[in-house]
Design a protein around this motif. Structure first.
Motif, mmCIF file in Angstrom:
data_model
loop_
_atom_site.group_PDB
_atom_site.id
_atom_site.type_symbol
_atom_site.label_atom_id
_atom_site.label_comp_id
_atom_site.label_asym_id
_atom_site.label_seq_id
_atom_site.Cartn_x
_atom_site.Cartn_y
_atom_site.Cartn_z
ATOM 1 N N THR A 182 0.834 -1.201 0.000
ATOM 2 C CA THR A 182 0.000 0.000 0.000
ATOM 3 C C THR A 182 0.868 1.250 0.000
ATOM 4 O O THR A 182 0.573 2.222 -0.696
ATOM 5 N N LEU A 183 1.959 1.195 0.776
ATOM 6 C CA LEU A 183 2.869 2.346 0.797
ATOM 7 C C LEU A 183 3.450 2.588 -0.591
ATOM 8 O O LEU A 183 3.476 3.720 -1.091
ATOM 9 N N ILE A 184 3.898 1.518 -1.232
ATOM 10 C CA ILE A 184 4.453 1.662 -2.576
ATOM 11 C C ILE A 184 3.398 2.226 -3.530
ATOM 12 O O ILE A 184 3.668 3.142 -4.305
ATOM 13 N N GLY A 185 2.168 1.688 -3.431
ATOM 14 C CA GLY A 185 1.094 2.157 -4.306
ATOM 15 C C GLY A 185 0.797 3.636 -4.096
ATOM 16 O O GLY A 185 0.647 4.389 -5.060
ATOM 17 N N THR A 186 0.742 4.053 -2.827
ATOM 18 C CA THR A 186 0.445 5.453 -2.543
ATOM 19 C C THR A 186 1.532 6.359 -3.116
ATOM 20 O O THR A 186 1.244 7.379 -3.747
ATOM 21 N N LEU A 187 2.794 5.959 -2.919
ATOM 22 C CA LEU A 187 3.898 6.777 -3.425
ATOM 23 C C LEU A 187 3.862 6.851 -4.950
ATOM 24 O O LEU A 187 4.052 7.921 -5.539
ATOM 25 N N LEU A 188 3.620 5.696 -5.583
ATOM 26 C CA LEU A 188 3.532 5.687 -7.049
ATOM 27 C C LEU A 188 2.411 6.598 -7.513
ATOM 28 O O LEU A 188 2.568 7.347 -8.481
ATOM 29 N N GLY A 189 1.273 6.522 -6.800
ATOM 30 C CA GLY A 189 0.146 7.377 -7.145
ATOM 31 C C GLY A 189 0.539 8.840 -7.081
ATOM 32 O O GLY A 189 0.176 9.628 -7.946
ATOM 33 N N GLU A 190 1.322 9.180 -6.065
ATOM 34 C CA GLU A 190 1.736 10.575 -5.914
ATOM 35 C C GLU A 190 2.729 11.000 -6.982
ATOM 36 O O GLU A 190 2.835 12.175 -7.310
ATOM 37 N N MET A 191 3.448 10.038 -7.507
ATOM 38 C CA MET A 191 4.462 10.406 -8.499
ATOM 39 C C MET A 191 3.821 10.929 -9.781
ATOM 40 O O MET A 191 4.392 11.747 -10.471
ATOM 41 N N PHE A 192 2.629 10.409 -10.115
ATOM 42 C CA PHE A 192 2.043 10.826 -11.402
ATOM 43 C C PHE A 192 0.929 11.834 -11.260
ATOM 44 O O PHE A 192 0.849 12.768 -12.026
ATOM 45 N N GLY A 193 0.048 11.600 -10.300
ATOM 46 C CA GLY A 193 -1.131 12.448 -10.278
ATOM 47 C C GLY A 193 -1.290 13.179 -8.984
ATOM 48 O O GLY A 193 -2.237 12.934 -8.258
ATOM 49 N N ALA A 194 -0.358 14.068 -8.631
ATOM 50 C CA ALA A 194 -0.524 14.798 -7.394
ATOM 51 C C ALA A 194 0.259 16.091 -7.455
ATOM 52 O O ALA A 194 1.193 16.244 -8.238
ATOM 53 N N GLN A 195 -0.159 17.021 -6.625
ATOM 54 C CA GLN A 195 0.555 18.293 -6.530
ATOM 55 C C GLN A 195 1.342 18.346 -5.230
ATOM 56 O O GLN A 195 2.156 19.239 -5.044
ATOM 57 N N ARG A 196 1.072 17.418 -4.334
ATOM 58 C CA ARG A 196 1.737 17.417 -3.032
ATOM 59 C C ARG A 196 2.133 15.999 -2.681
ATOM 60 O O ARG A 196 1.716 15.046 -3.334
ATOM 61 N N GLY A 197 2.908 15.853 -1.632
ATOM 62 C CA GLY A 197 3.250 14.524 -1.145
ATOM 63 C C GLY A 197 4.676 14.146 -1.484
ATOM 64 O O GLY A 197 5.322 14.751 -2.339
ATOM 65 N N LEU A 198 5.173 13.121 -0.775
ATOM 66 C CA LEU A 198 6.576 12.728 -0.944
ATOM 67 C C LEU A 198 6.843 12.178 -2.341
ATOM 68 O O LEU A 198 7.895 12.423 -2.921
ATOM 69 N N GLY A 199 5.871 11.417 -2.883
ATOM 70 C CA GLY A 199 6.048 10.880 -4.232
ATOM 71 C C GLY A 199 6.203 12.002 -5.244
ATOM 72 O O GLY A 199 7.053 11.955 -6.130
ATOM 73 N N HIS A 200 5.385 13.039 -5.072
ATOM 74 C CA HIS A 200 5.462 14.211 -5.959
ATOM 75 C C HIS A 200 6.824 14.880 -5.825
ATOM 76 O O HIS A 200 7.473 15.234 -6.821
#
Lengths: 243, 249
Positions: A182-200
Motif C-alpha cells: 500500500t505504501l508503494i502504491g500510494t507513493l507511485l500514485g503521488e508520483m504521477f497524479g498529485a501536486q503534493r506529497g513525498l512521491g510528488h
C-alpha cells in the motif's frame, strides 16, 4: 545477540553504500554522510511537513480501505471451500499484474488528487491481504473446529476462542505484506497524479536532477518502511511463536 | 475441465460481461472506460498494424533479462548463504524487510547511474525479483533431508556433486516457486519503471497514450499486458502442478 546482528547488518549496508559511492562517483550517488545531513535538513525544513502529512494521510486512508476490503473478501471467501477454490487463482493472477498500468484508469475514474492516490494505494494492498486472510481461514486445523462443536461452544465463542486465534498469525502476515505494498502504491500514485506529497517531491527532484533531494527522500522512505515493517514483523513472529 | 475450473471461468466471463453492460447502458461513462469488446477490437488493430512491435520486443526482452539475471544471482546467492549460517543470520532481517522498501524510489538513482536506456528498467525488475529467488532457494535447501546428505557422505561425493545431484534437485519445487515470483516481479518492475520514465516499451506507450487522451489505444495496451501476464502466470501454474504431481509418486 539479535540487536548486534541488526547493527552489523546496518553497518554492512552503509559500508557497501560508501564503497559504491567511491566507485560510481559523487555525481551519480551521494555518500551516506552527505545524504543523512540532507535528510536532516529536509526534516528541519518547514516546507517539508505539509508534504509528509499529505502522504501519511493518503497512506492511512488507503491502508484502512485495503484492510477493510481485503479482510472482508478473504474472510468471506475463506469461509466456503468452493468459493475459496474458485477465487484463489483469480486473486493470485490479480496479484501478479503490474498494477501501475492500471493507474490511468484510476485517474480517469477519480481525477487528479487525493482520492486517486488513496484508491491506487488501496488496490495494491487489497489483494495480498485477501489472499493471506483466505488461506488463514482455509488452513485452520479442522480438528479445532470439531473440538469446538463437541464442547458445544456457541458460534460467537467459537469465533472468539478458536477462529480468531487460529487465523490471526497468518492474517497479520498478510497485513504486513499489504502495508508495504500500500505504501508503494500510494507513493507511485503521488508520483504521477498529485501536486503534493513525498512521491510528488521525488518525481520533481527527478526531473530537476536534484541528487541531494532524491537521495535524502529515498533514505527517509526506506527508513520509515523498514522501521514500521520491523515492528509489524516482531508482532508477526510473536503471534506465530505463540500458535 | 473440473467443476471448479468451469465456475472460475463463469466468474471471469460474468465480470467482463457485467463491465460491458455497465458501459453500454451508460452507468459507467464512456470516457472513463471503454467496453471490453472495443478494447479487444482496438488491440487486434494495434497488433495488426505492427506499430508497437519494437516496444513489445523491448519490454519482453527486458523482462526476460531481469528474470534470467535474478534467477542466476538468486540461486547462487541463496546456495552460498544457506551454506554459511553465520552470514545468513546477519542478513536475516534484510530478507524480512526487503519487500517493504519502495523499490521505485531507487529508479531516479538508477537513471542517473545508467542513463536513460534499458538498464534502469532491467535493474528495477532484477531488484524486485532477486530476493524472492534467494528466499525460496534457501527455503528449499533447508528442507533437504539429513539422510540424503549422509548418504552422499557415505558415497564420498564431492561438495559440488552433492549440490548438483542431491541438494538442487531436491529444492527444485521451492526454486520453482521463486521462479514464478521472479516472473511476476520482473513484469511489475520493468513495466512500472517504463511507465514512470523511459523512452520506449509498452509501459511508456501506455503513459504516452494516457497523456494524449487516446483511450482506445491505452486500453488496448493495458489489455495486452494483462493478457500476457495472466497467460504466462497460468501456464507456469500448470507446469508447477505437473512438476509436483511427478514428485508425489
Amino acid at each position: 545477540m539479535k540487536a548486534r546482528d541488526s547493527l552489523l547488518l546496518i553497518l554492512i549496508v552503509v559500508a557497501a553504500w560508501q564503497v559504491f559511492h567511491w566507485i560510481v562517483g559523487d555525481i551519480a550517488l551521494r555518500s551516506p554522510l552527505v545524504t543523512a545531513r540532507h535528510a536532516l535538513a529536509l526534516l528541519a525544513d518547514p516546507g517539508f511537513w505539509p508534504h509528509l502529512r499529505e502522504t501519511l494521510l493518503a497512506f492511512a486512508e488507503a491502508f484502512a480501505i485495503a484492510m477493510g476490503i481485503g479482510l472482508f473478501i478473504g474472510l468471506t471467501l475463506g469461509a466456503s471451500r468452493l468459493a475459496g477454490d474458485v477465487a484463489e487463482p483469480i486473486l493470485v493472477a490479480l496479484y501478479s499484474i503490474p498494477k501501475v498500468t492500471l493507474y490511468p484508469v484510476i485517474l480517469l475514474i477519480f481525477g487528479i488528487g487525493m482520492p486517486a492516490k488513496v484508491a491506487f494505494g488501496a488496490i495494491h494492498g487489497i489483494v495480498p491481504i485477501s489472499i493471506f486472510a483466505l488461506n488463514a481461514i482455509r488452513n485452520i486445523n479442522p480438528v479445532y473446529l470439531r473440538t469446538g462443536q463437541v464442547l458445544r461452544m456457541s458460534p460467537l465463542s467459537a469465533t472468539r476462542k478458536i477462529l480468531i486465534p487460529a487465523a490471526l498469525p497468518e492474517i497479520v502476515t498478510g497485513i504486513r505484506v499489504g502495508f508495504s505494498l500500500t505504501l508503494i502504491g500510494t507513493l507511485l500514485g503521488e508520483m504521477f497524479g498529485a501536486q503534493r506529497g513525498l512521491g510528488h517531491m521525488l518525481l520533481q527532484a527527478m526531473t530537476r536532477h536534484n541528487m541531494d533531494a532524491i537521495m535524502a527522500l529515498t533514505l527517509l522512505l526506506v527508513v520509515f518502511a523498514a522501521v514500521v515493517n520491523a515492528a509489524l514483523l516482531s508482532l508477526d513472529r510473536h503471534l506465530h511463536s505463540r500458535a | 475441465m473440473t467443476r471448479v475450473g468451469l465456475l472460475r471461468l463463469a466468474v471471469i466471463v460474468g465480470a467482463v460481461v457485467a463491465l460491458e453492460l455497465l458501459i453500454r447502458t451508460g452507468i459507467v461513462p464512456r470516457f472513463t472506460i471503454i467496453p471490453p469488446s472495443e478494447m479487444a477490437t482496438a488491440l487486434v488493430g494495434v497488433l495488426a498494424s505492427g506499430k508497437f512491435k519494437i516496444d513489445i520486443t523491448v519490454t519482453l526482452s527486458n523482462v526476460a533479462m531481469a528474470i534470467a539475471s535474478s534467477m542466476i544471482v538468486g540461486v547462487a546467492a541463496g546456495t552460498l548463504l544457506q551454506g554459511a549460517p553465520a552470514v545468513r543470520r546477519i542478513f536475516d532481517p534484510l530478507f524480512a524487510t526487503y519487500y517493504a522498501i519502495p523499490m521505485y524510489a531507487f529508479y531516479p538513482l538508477l537513471i542517473v547511474i545508467f542513463g536513460l536506456g534499458d538498464m534502469p528498467q532491467i535493474c528495477i525488475g532484477f531488484l524486485l525479483a532477486v530476493m524472492a529467488v534467494i528466499i525460496n532457494t534457501i527455503n528449499g535447501l533447508d528442507r533437504v533431508p539429513r539422510v540424503l546428505l549422509k548418504a552422499a557422505q557415505v558415497h564420498r561425493m564431492s561438495v559440488w556433486r552433492t549440490a548438483r545431484r542431491i541438494r538442487l534437485p531436491y529444492a527444485t519445487p521451492y526454486i520453482f516457486t521463486g521462479f514464478k515470483l521472479a516472473v511476476a516481479y520482473s513484469f511489475i518492475g520493468v513495466i512500472g519503471a517504463e511507465f514512470i520514465t523511459s523512452s520506449r516499451g509498452i509501459g511508456y506507450e501506455i503513459a504516452y497514450a494516457y497523456n494524449n487522451f487516446d483511450n482506445p489505444l491505452m486500453y488496448s495496451l493495458i489489455l495486452f499486458i494483462l493478457v500476457i501476464v495472466i497467460s504466462v502466470n497460468m501456464s507456469l501454474h500448470t507446469w508447477e502442478k505437473r512438476l509436483m504431481a511427478r514428485r508425489r509418486r
